[in-house]
Every structure is written in structure tokens, then in C-alpha cells.
Design a protein around this motif. Structure first.
Motif, mmCIF file in Angstrom:
data_model
loop_
_atom_site.group_PDB
_atom_site.id
_atom_site.type_symbol
_atom_site.label_atom_id
_atom_site.label_comp_id
_atom_site.label_asym_id
_atom_site.label_seq_id
_atom_site.Cartn_x
_atom_site.Cartn_y
_atom_site.Cartn_z
ATOM 1 N N VAL A 130 0.814 -1.209 0.000
ATOM 2 C CA VAL A 130 0.000 0.000 0.000
ATOM 3 C C VAL A 130 0.853 1.268 0.000
ATOM 4 C CG1 VAL A 130 -1.758 1.291 1.284
ATOM 5 C CG2 VAL A 130 -1.885 -1.215 1.155
ATOM 6 N N ALA A 131 1.992 1.217 0.653
ATOM 7 C CA ALA A 131 2.854 2.405 0.765
ATOM 8 C C ALA A 131 3.423 2.845 -0.579
ATOM 9 C CB ALA A 131 3.996 2.144 1.741
ATOM 10 N N SER A 132 3.261 2.017 -1.608
ATOM 11 C CA SER A 132 3.829 2.339 -2.926
ATOM 12 C C SER A 132 2.821 2.891 -3.920
ATOM 13 C CB SER A 132 4.501 1.090 -3.532
ATOM 14 O OG SER A 132 5.607 0.685 -2.757
ATOM 15 N N ILE A 133 1.596 3.175 -3.487
ATOM 16 C CA ILE A 133 0.605 3.668 -4.442
ATOM 17 C C ILE A 133 1.041 4.992 -5.062
ATOM 18 C CG2 ILE A 133 -1.271 2.541 -3.181
ATOM 19 C CD1 ILE A 133 -2.183 5.343 -2.333
ATOM 20 N N ARG A 134 0.632 5.202 -6.315
ATOM 21 C CA ARG A 134 1.089 6.378 -7.065
ATOM 22 C C ARG A 134 -0.039 7.299 -7.513
ATOM 23 N NH1 ARG A 134 4.952 3.659 -11.519
ATOM 24 N NH2 ARG A 134 3.170 2.221 -11.568
ATOM 25 N N THR A 135 -1.290 6.891 -7.352
ATOM 26 C CA THR A 135 -2.398 7.771 -7.722
ATOM 27 C C THR A 135 -2.302 9.063 -6.903
ATOM 28 O OG1 THR A 135 -3.856 5.933 -8.299
ATOM 29 C CG2 THR A 135 -4.910 8.025 -7.772
ATOM 30 N N LYS A 136 -2.203 10.201 -7.599
ATOM 31 C CA LYS A 136 -1.943 11.470 -6.910
ATOM 32 C C LYS A 136 -3.200 12.330 -6.799
ATOM 33 C CE LYS A 136 1.808 13.648 -7.005
ATOM 34 N NZ LYS A 136 2.958 14.534 -7.293
ATOM 35 N N ALA A 137 -3.260 13.047 -5.691
ATOM 36 C CA ALA A 137 -4.335 14.026 -5.479
ATOM 37 C C ALA A 137 -3.668 15.334 -5.062
ATOM 38 C CB ALA A 137 -5.298 13.549 -4.409
ATOM 39 N N VAL A 138 -3.752 16.320 -5.942
ATOM 40 C CA VAL A 138 -3.109 17.614 -5.699
ATOM 41 C C VAL A 138 -4.169 18.639 -5.327
ATOM 42 C CG1 VAL A 138 -1.689 19.444 -6.703
ATOM 43 C CG2 VAL A 138 -1.251 17.040 -7.306
ATOM 44 N N ARG A 139 -3.957 19.335 -4.226
ATOM 45 C CA ARG A 139 -4.930 20.329 -3.765
ATOM 46 C C ARG A 139 -4.960 21.521 -4.705
ATOM 47 N NH1 ARG A 139 -7.475 21.061 1.361
ATOM 48 N NH2 ARG A 139 -9.056 22.688 1.036
ATOM 49 N N ASP A 140 -6.179 21.913 -5.096
ATOM 50 C CA ASP A 140 -6.386 23.078 -5.957
ATOM 51 C C ASP A 140 -7.605 23.829 -5.421
ATOM 52 O OD1 ASP A 140 -6.389 24.951 -7.994
ATOM 53 O OD2 ASP A 140 -7.424 23.631 -9.421
ATOM 54 N N GLY A 141 -7.368 24.757 -4.520
ATOM 55 C CA GLY A 141 -8.473 25.494 -3.902
ATOM 56 C C GLY A 141 -9.334 24.596 -3.051
ATOM 57 N N ASP A 142 -10.622 24.542 -3.366
ATOM 58 C CA ASP A 142 -11.561 23.722 -2.598
ATOM 59 C C ASP A 142 -11.693 22.312 -3.164
ATOM 60 O OD1 ASP A 142 -12.088 25.820 -0.894
ATOM 61 O OD2 ASP A 142 -13.775 26.561 -2.110
ATOM 62 N N HIS A 143 -10.771 21.936 -4.028
ATOM 63 C CA HIS A 143 -10.821 20.608 -4.642
ATOM 64 C C HIS A 143 -9.443 19.943 -4.606
ATOM 65 C CE1 HIS A 143 -14.520 22.331 -6.291
ATOM 66 N NE2 HIS A 143 -14.902 21.094 -6.612
ATOM 67 N N VAL A 166 -5.112 7.777 -2.124
ATOM 68 C CA VAL A 166 -4.380 8.684 -3.019
ATOM 69 C C VAL A 166 -3.126 9.198 -2.327
ATOM 70 C CG1 VAL A 166 -6.455 9.418 -4.272
ATOM 71 C CG2 VAL A 166 -5.741 10.660 -2.213
ATOM 72 N N ARG A 167 -2.205 9.650 -3.119
ATOM 73 C CA ARG A 167 -0.979 10.233 -2.555
ATOM 74 C C ARG A 167 -1.117 11.750 -2.530
ATOM 75 N NH1 ARG A 167 3.259 8.338 -0.771
ATOM 76 N NH2 ARG A 167 2.872 6.252 -1.626
ATOM 77 N N THR A 168 -1.197 12.297 -1.330
ATOM 78 C CA THR A 168 -1.293 13.743 -1.148
ATOM 79 C C THR A 168 0.008 14.332 -0.622
ATOM 80 O OG1 THR A 168 -2.267 13.275 1.027
ATOM 81 C CG2 THR A 168 -3.780 13.824 -0.767
ATOM 82 N N GLY A 169 0.935 13.458 -0.233
ATOM 83 C CA GLY A 169 2.211 13.923 0.309
ATOM 84 C C GLY A 169 3.385 13.281 -0.410
ATOM 85 N N GLY A 170 4.490 13.128 0.313
ATOM 86 C CA GLY A 170 5.692 12.551 -0.271
ATOM 87 C C GLY A 170 5.617 11.044 -0.404
ATOM 88 N N ASP A 171 6.756 10.433 -0.691
ATOM 89 C CA ASP A 171 6.830 8.990 -0.882
ATOM 90 C C ASP A 171 6.582 8.253 0.425
ATOM 91 O OD1 ASP A 171 7.446 9.445 -3.522
ATOM 92 O OD2 ASP A 171 9.616 9.282 -3.223
ATOM 93 N N GLY A 172 6.195 6.983 0.289
ATOM 94 C CA GLY A 172 6.016 6.139 1.458
ATOM 95 C C GLY A 172 4.657 6.250 2.102
ATOM 96 N N TYR A 173 4.514 5.576 3.224
ATOM 97 C CA TYR A 173 3.210 5.478 3.874
ATOM 98 C C TYR A 173 2.719 6.790 4.460
ATOM 99 C CZ TYR A 173 5.643 5.400 8.386
ATOM 100 O OH TYR A 173 6.406 5.731 9.479
ATOM 101 N N GLN A 174 3.609 7.705 4.736
ATOM 102 C CA GLN A 174 3.200 8.950 5.379
ATOM 103 C C GLN A 174 2.506 9.934 4.427
ATOM 104 O OE1 GLN A 174 6.945 10.212 7.149
ATOM 105 N NE2 GLN A 174 6.322 9.385 9.143
ATOM 106 N N GLY A 175 2.538 9.663 3.124
ATOM 107 C CA GLY A 175 1.946 10.599 2.175
ATOM 108 C C GLY A 175 0.616 10.177 1.605
ATOM 109 N N ILE A 176 -0.052 9.219 2.240
ATOM 110 C CA ILE A 176 -1.288 8.653 1.706
ATOM 111 C C ILE A 176 -2.511 9.203 2.431
ATOM 112 C CG2 ILE A 176 -2.608 6.513 1.397
ATOM 113 C CD1 ILE A 176 0.103 5.100 1.088
#
Length: 371
Positions: A130-143, A166-176
Motif C-alpha cells: 500500500v505504501a507504494s501507491i502512485r495515484t496522486k491528489a493535488v490540492r487546488d483550492g476547494d478541490h 491517493v498520494r497527497t504527500g511525499g513517498d512512502g506510507y506517510q503521504g497517503i
């Protein structure tokens, strides 16, 4: 009170589930297998008698164990359970977040049978890791803007919402993080060896805009949420495994008692009766241990290692039982009209889904200090 008593005393629930399965599932299961999905009406019917609320607004994990046992042992299947109770893996993170907005918009409608939810964690390049997921979610205002792909998503074709890792932070488990996605993504139906009545999809997110209020819990805290729920999912799959094994044994015992060869019932032949006894032994050991671990999970104990053992032991017992069932049914066991044929196909996923058997062994080894 020992674990066996805790489960056997739930007679009213068992009767309710068995009656529902006999009337609403068994007569239609073969058609649903051909259709590739169960109807939405089944969710509504299950909700009407409180089955979808078990583990949430009503009942607990032990009730869920009984529910799972009875559906399979009354003639249902693990595929039906995967399709009908997908909210059991899609909703817990939302429910436990305490976010009333998300609970009102997603969790409660799912429990009422009005919406179908899915959980999307697995990716083409990241299954149990799970810590390797790559689907990204980038904050853009209210979305959040989501890009990536998910695969092997149970009920992904029918889902009204998808609780997505989704990955909202850096690599590894801490960014999910976990984000509830409602629309804007594409779906592709996947064909499978088993679980034919449970639709499975590959999901693609291409600049999908998701309201920030659909964030489940804190940003970058998703890994812990996912791992916490894995214990319940894995013990549930252990229950599916030993219940399927028991159903296979019951069907086979009836078959060999009624099937005569060379002037006497098959069951009178020692090689057959001994095979049945070995099936029963493996099943009873797996069931006894898995139920005990389920009680400890219910109590909130740290039993990660034991959950791994329970799942692997139940899967091994199930694999042995369904293979023996098909063999002892002979040619009929190979036919689609035979229930044991369905269980044979469906059972194969149990050692893969929720964490493959090899991953369970590795996790247990690490916990025990062996790796």
C-alpha cells in the motif's frame, strides 16, 4: 464464555440470514453469475431487514462472522458476500472518521441500500504494498485533482462512490490519504476466474476534480486507516474460507452417501470416508482458531500475527476441501450446474485478496522477529 458459545448463541440472527439466503439469493445465484453482477434490489432487501447495518449502526464483528457463515452455508457464496457487502470495506473509514457530512452523504445511504460503495487501494503496480501507491491528489483550492489508476476494484462497475487511496504527500506510507470520489472517472469491467456475480473494475482518474470536503480523516493519515481496517477484512476472509470449506464438505457428504458404485454407496469406501474426515478436521481447526481470533479483534487486542495465521490456515483448509469436493463429485464436480464447482473457482481468490498468503506469512515472520 468460550468463542464457540459466543457464536452459537446467535440463533435468531442465524435463522434470519438463512431464511434471507434461501429465499432471496439461492434461487437467483446462477443467473447473477451469468449476468456478472447482483441487482441493486438485493441491497435494498438486505437493508430492509438490517443486514447491511451489521457492524455499523447495529451488531458487531461477531455478528458479521455469523452473517458470513450463514450466507455461505445456506447456499450462497463468497462472491455474493463480496458484492452485497462491499460497503463493509468502503464505509468503515468514513464511519470511524466521525465526519457527519461524509457519514450522511455516503455511509448511511450505503447502509440503507440506497448507494453502493467501493474501496480502491490496489493499483496495477502496487497490490499489497500500500505504501507504494502512485495515484496522486493535488490540492487546488476547494478541490483535489486526482490522476492515476486502480485495479481489481470490487463493485467498481456499480459503485456510486469510491473510497480511494491517493498520494497527497511525499513517498512512502506517510503521504497517503483517503478521498471519496463520486464521478468523473472511467471504468473498465474485468473478467475473473471466480466471483462471477461480483463485478470488478479497473478505474482511471484523469484530472478528476474531487471536493476537498470528501477527504476522510486527516490529510496524509490514510495509511493507518487502511491498515486498521485490513484486520477486519482479513478475518472476514478467513471466515469466508472456512465457511466455504464447510459447505463443500456438507455437499460432498450428501453426494457420496447417495451415489452408488459397484453395489454400495461411495461413503462406504475407506478412501472416501477418510477424505471426508480429513476435510472435517482441517475445517474444524481453522474455524475454531479463526473464531477465537475474531473475538480478540472485536475486543481491540493487537493480534496482527494471529490474523495472518487465521487467514492462511482457513485458506489452506478451504483449498483442500474444495479440491476434494470436486474430486469426490467426479464428473459432476466439473460441471457448472454443480455448486462445488462454483466454490472451487471462488475459493482461489481468498489466498490473494486482502493480502496474499505469502504477504501474511512475511508479516507474521516480521512480527515474530524472524525476518
Amino acid at each position: 464464555m468460550i468463542a464457540r458459545d459466543l457464536f452459537e448463541e446467535k440463533k435468531e440472527l442465524r435463522a434470519l440470514v438463512r431464511d434471507f439466503t434461501t429465499k432471496e439469493i439461492v434461487p437467483h445465484l446462477s443467473q447473477w453469475e451469468r449476468d456478472g453482477e447482483i441487482p441493486r434490489e438485493l441491497h435494498e432487501k438486505a437493508a430492509a431487514i438490517g443486514l447491511l447495518a451489521i457492524g455499523f449502526s447495529d451488531g458487531d464483528l461477531l455478528d458479521s462472522v455469523v452473517l458470513t457463515e450463514e450466507i455461505i452455508q445456506a447456499g450462497g457464496s463468497s462472491g455474493v458476500i463480496a458484492a452485497l457487502f462491499t460497503h463493509g470495506i468502503a464505509v468503515p473509514h468514513i464511519w470511524q472518521s466521525g465526519n457527519e457530512d461524509l457519514i450522511e452523504r455516503f455511509a448511511k445511504p450505503a447502509i440503507r441500500g440506497e448507494k453502493i460503495g467501493s474501496l480502491a487501494v490496489t493499483e496495477p503496480g502496487a497490490g499489497s504494498d500500500v505504501a507504494s501507491i502512485r495515484t496522486k491528489a493535488v490540492r487546488d483550492g476547494d478541490h483535489y485533482v486526482v490522476n492515476g489508476s486502480k485495479t481489481f476494484i470490487t463493485s467498481g462497475c456499480r459503485a456510486d462512490f469510491v473510497t480511494t487511496a491517493v498520494r497527497t504527500g511525499g513517498d512512502g506510507y506517510q503521504g497517503i490519504s483517503l478521498l471519496v470520489v463520486e464521478d468523473g472517472f472511467t471504468r473498465r469491467r474485468l473478467d475473473k476466474m471466480g466471483w462471477h456475480c461480483s463485478d470488478t473494475a479497473e478505474l482511471h482518474f484523469d484530472d478528476v476534480r474531487v471536493p476537498a470536503r470528501n477527504l476522510v480523516g486527516e490529510e496524509n493519515a490514510g495509511f493507518v486507516q487502511i491498515m486498521r481496517q485490513f484486520q477486519v477484512e482479513r478475518i472476514t476472509m478467513a471466515v469466508e474460507a472456512y465457511a466455504t470449506a464447510q459447505r463443500a464438505l456438507d455437499l460432498t457428504a450428501e453426494w457420496v452417501r447417495n451415489r452408488e458404485t459397484f453395489g454400495k454407496p461411495l461413503v462406504k469406501r475407506q478412501v472416501v470416508s477418510h477424505k471426508l474426515a480429513e476435510m472435517a478436521q482441517r475445517i474444524d481447526l481453522a474455524r475454531t482458531y479463526a473464531r477465537e481470533v475474531a473475538v480478540r479483534v472485536h475486543r481491540g487486542e493487537d493480534v496482527i500475527t494471529e490474523v495472518c495465521f487465521a487467514k492462511n490456515a482457513a485458506v489452506d483448509a478451504c483449498s483442500f476441501a474444495v479440491d476434494a469436493a470436486v474430486q469426490l463429485h467426479g464428473g459432476m464436480g466439473y460441471m457448472r450446474e454443480s455448486e462445488v464447482e462454483r466454490h472451487y473457482r471462488d475459493a482461489r481468490i481468498l489466498g490473494i485478496g486482502g493480502g496474499a498468503s505469502e504477504v501474511m506469512t512475511e508479516l507474521a515472520a516480521r512480527r515474530l522477529g524472524f525476518a
